[in-house]
Design an enzyme around this catalytic site. Structure first.
Site, PDB file in Angstrom:
ATOM      1  N   ASP A 353       1.048  -4.112   9.551  1.00 50.08           N
ATOM      2  CA  ASP A 353       1.198  -4.575   8.177  1.00 50.08           C
ATOM      3  C   ASP A 353       1.913  -5.914   8.058  1.00 50.08           C
ATOM      4  OD1 ASP A 353      -0.158  -2.597   6.809  1.00 50.08           O
ATOM      5  OD2 ASP A 353       1.575  -1.290   6.653  1.00 50.08           O
ATOM      6  N   TYR A 439       0.546   1.622  -0.127  1.00 46.71           N
ATOM      7  CA  TYR A 439       1.891   2.063   0.225  1.00 46.71           C
ATOM      8  C   TYR A 439       2.957   1.120  -0.309  1.00 46.71           C
ATOM      9  CZ  TYR A 439       1.889   6.236   3.131  1.00 46.71           C
ATOM     10  OH  TYR A 439       1.843   7.533   3.554  1.00 46.71           O
TER      11      TYR A 439
END
Length: 707
Positions: A353, A439
């Site tokens: 990420d 998320y």
């Protein structure tokens, strides 16, 4: 419902809806942009002054200013290799001075030369450059230093979605599923790396959702439809359409907003609660980035990739008043999020990420009184868009004091009831939250007056779900699913989260050692004692990097210390800090699985390497589509000497996530943490002389009817 209607396609990044600088309203000066949507709404009593346009650096580690960013852009524009076309800027940040220069610098000294570190793409080539702002020159230029690519930009995403928009086969697939083009939102999950078929070109996956009836489109996936797009050639490489028989899950009960809830919660209401500070906060922020609180001083700055960086953390000695060095630099270095589904539409979902998208660029403005309490101080990030112009990421970090009723220390004397001593635990928290697509990652750095630093990561937001033909578990013919049903037609796919932290500990100086203190069972000799066994602490100093690779094991317990062997206490113990693990998880993937090769920095929970200013990103500088040849695991294999050296501690925090119904439609936050705790650093309890609270210090609230 033709191609014209498809123009209503919502451009979303699988990272954040508001990531795109070009969607932000410009300010009249110097190309600076500010997200107008949030504007004055986020002003609070402790908010920062809005002087980004005029500020100048005052500390060697201060981020680049608006003026400096525009100077870099001008230098790149006149640079011969880019004279025909300005490159796409994927990263532009301060190239920090040599560590020795920063350590020697004192307030009032001239700043070391200011430099910028640039990662750009031009004609399919990755360029890594150093720009000397004082000289006005590019002093270093390396082309294609690794197999990977820099993070995708908003322009890359836009190109990929435009390519999909014009693809006839994709349009037919959407129409065949009975979905209105005006209800489409499409995202771009990273492709990972899975061998030579996708090497030599930048590719991205595209998957879509239905927004009909809900803002929470993540709960309405169009399952099994995946396009692979070559960004530079602007063409669809492959279409996979394996989910034709899987319905789009219904929108019922997916809206998580407060205004959308049809009934009140089945609980007694909780009255509003806050911490009042009649005299204002105890911390202060000097020159925008230097934080002073209690016995702590540290430098705090936003970063486009790391999100938040803590530097030059010192704590005042409780006996001498001396400011003592604890940590030179600490930050989240990489996130690894592999999903556990081998299907065509899921196998590649193994995100890095931070290196693929960035935590700072996805950090949304924090919500006052909910994300952060009153009297919080808010700090903006100043980042750079693909065209090299600066923009503001507003209110991305907050700073606040926390008192949750915890106890700092206490004791009541059993033989003298008049002696009852207790101290409240008040701490200072630096917080940011990155919305990485579905998320939300919440990062806290918490400082305590006893010298302890707690680093906490919270996970919230939405599950990444998989469409299913089944509405309940009774319909499932086998248990061979990649996760449980969390709602009708929705599988919560099992996945992991790993966050690796770079912790450049400088305990009373740069030359430190890593000590493993093992608890070893000892057996007594016959007749020696009524006891049969006891534990003994055995200290072992790691000589080289391979000696400091640690897999946590509760049945082989150890403590892990970073010590300064030349700084001894009055009793002859080396000054140190220890890393205290909290709840954790280890990767169970095969070491030769392509995602794990790229995420090999999670093979151990603790690593120690010799300091190297180029080794900051555990997944490599160029993580997108990388092969894993530039990771913490690779650096550690050099097996350099680490005894009495300038060393870096790396700690990986892990979560296994088996989803459940309570995670739908938005997840309650789950957290884990670790601590950096003094060990023989102070001569005694450093908060022994802390003042207790008295009723006369603050207004005391009592239940109704009590005086």
């Amino acid at each position: 419902m033709g191609t014209t209607s498809y123009l209503h396609l919502s451009f979303i990044f699988f990272i954040a809806l508001f990531i795109f600088p070009h969607s932000w309203n410009p300010v009249t000066q110097k190309g600076l942009s500010v997200h107008a949507k949030f504007g004055s709404v986020l002003e609070t009593k402790a908010s920062k002054p809005n002087n980004l346009l005029t500020e100048a650096p005052v500390h060697p580690l201060d981020p680049l200013t608006v003026t400096e960013i525009n100077t870099v852009r001008a230098i790149l524009s006149s640079y011969v290799p880019f004279s025909r076309a300005f490159p796409a800027i994927h990263s532009l940040s301060l190239d920090e001075p040599e560590k020795s220069q920063v350590l020697e610098w004192k307030n009032g000294d001239p700043l070391p030369p200011r430099k910028a570190h640039v990662i750009a793409l031009s004609n399919g080539q990755t360029h890594v450059l150093t720009v000397d702002l004082d000289l006005g020159l590019i002093t270093e230029h390396v082309t294609n230093p690794g197999s990977g690519y820099p993070p995708l930009t908003a322009e890359d995403i836009s190109v990929a979605l435009q390519v999909v928009q014009s693809n006839e086969e994709f349009n037919k697939s959407i129409m065949a599923r009975g979905i209105q083009f005006s209800d489409l939102s499409c995202g771009t999950p990273s492709a990972g790396w899975f061998g030579p078929d996708e090497e030599g070109r930048r590719v991205v996956k595209v998957q879509c959702f239905s927004t009909q009836g809900t803002p929470n489109f993540y709960m309405r996936p169009i399952e099994g439809l995946t396009l692979t797009v070559d960004i530079d050639r602007q063409e669809v490489v492959k279409i996979s359409n394996t989910g034709r028989g899987i319905p789009v899950p219904k929108s019922a009960n997916t809206d998580y907003r407060y205004v959308a809830q049809a009934k009140a919660p089945e609980m007694e209401s909780i009255n509003p609660i806050s911490i009042e500070q009649p005299n204002g906060p105890s911390y202060r922020v000097e020159d925008r980035h230097t934080v002073r609180w209690a016995n702590w001083v540290f430098h705090l700055k936003p970063d486009q990739r790391a999100g938040m960086i803590i530097s030059r953390a010192t704590v005042r000695d409780s006996e001498t008043g001396e400011a003592r060095s604890v940590m030179y630099k600490g930050f989240a270095s990489e996130l690894f999020v592999p999903y556990m589904d081998p299907d065509e539409a899921w196998y590649f979902k193994s995100y890095l990420d931070e290196g693929e998208f960035g935590l700072g660029v996805t950090a949304m403005p924090l919500v006052p009184l909910n994300d952060c309490p009153g009297y919080s101080y808010y700090m903006d990030g100043l980042f750079v868009s693909a065209d090299g112009s600066p923009y503001v990421q507003p209110n991305m970090i907050c700073l606040f004091e926390r008192y949750a009723g915890d106890i700092g220390w206490r004791h009541s004397q059993l033989n003298n009831f008049q002696i009852q001593e207790s101290r409240p635990k008040v701490t200072l928290v630096a917080r940011m939250a990155a919305t990485v697509g579905n998320y939300d990652y919440i990062f806290d750095w918490e400082f305590q007056t006893d010298g302890l630093i707690r680093v906490k990561v919270g996970l919230s937001g939405m599950l990444m779900v998989k469409g299913s033909p089944h509405e309940n578990m009774y319909q499932v013919p086998t248990k061979n699913m990649s996760g449980p049903l969390v709602s009708e037609n929705l599988i919560g796919v099992v996945h992991d989260h790993f966050v690796t932290f770079h912790l450049d500990m400088d305990i009373d100086g740069t030359d430190n050692s890593f000590v493993k203190v093992n608890l070893v069972k000892q057996e007594t000799y016959p007749g020696q004692s009524p006891r049969k066994s006891y534990l003994k602490a055995e200290r072992r100093v790691a000589k080289r990097e391979k000696d400091a690779r640690i897999k946590l094991n509760i049945y082989n317990p150890s403590e892990f210390h970073v010590v300064n062997p030349s700084k001894m206490s009055r009793l002859g113990n080396p000054s140190g800090y220890r890393v205290v693990p909290g709840a954790n998880a280890a990767s169970l993937l095969d070491l030769n699985d392509p995602p794990q090769i790229r995420g090999a920095f999670t093979n151990n929970q603790i690593w120690v390497t010799q300091y190297n200013r180029t080794e900051q990103w555990a997944g490599g500088l160029l993580a997108y589509q990388s092969k894993g040849e530039d990771t913490l695991d690779v650096w550690s294999k050099r097996n350099r000497r680490i005894e009495d050296k300038d060393i870096v501690l790396w700690y990986t925090l892990g979560f296994h996530h088996i989803p459940c119904q309570e995670d739908f439609p938005v997840m309650p936050t789950v957290t884990s943490s670790f601590e950096l705790k003094p060990v023989n650093f102070f001569e005694s309890n450093p908060i022994l002389r802390a003042k207790p609270n008295l009723e006369t210090d603050l207004p005391v609230c009592r239940p109704p009817g009590q005086s």
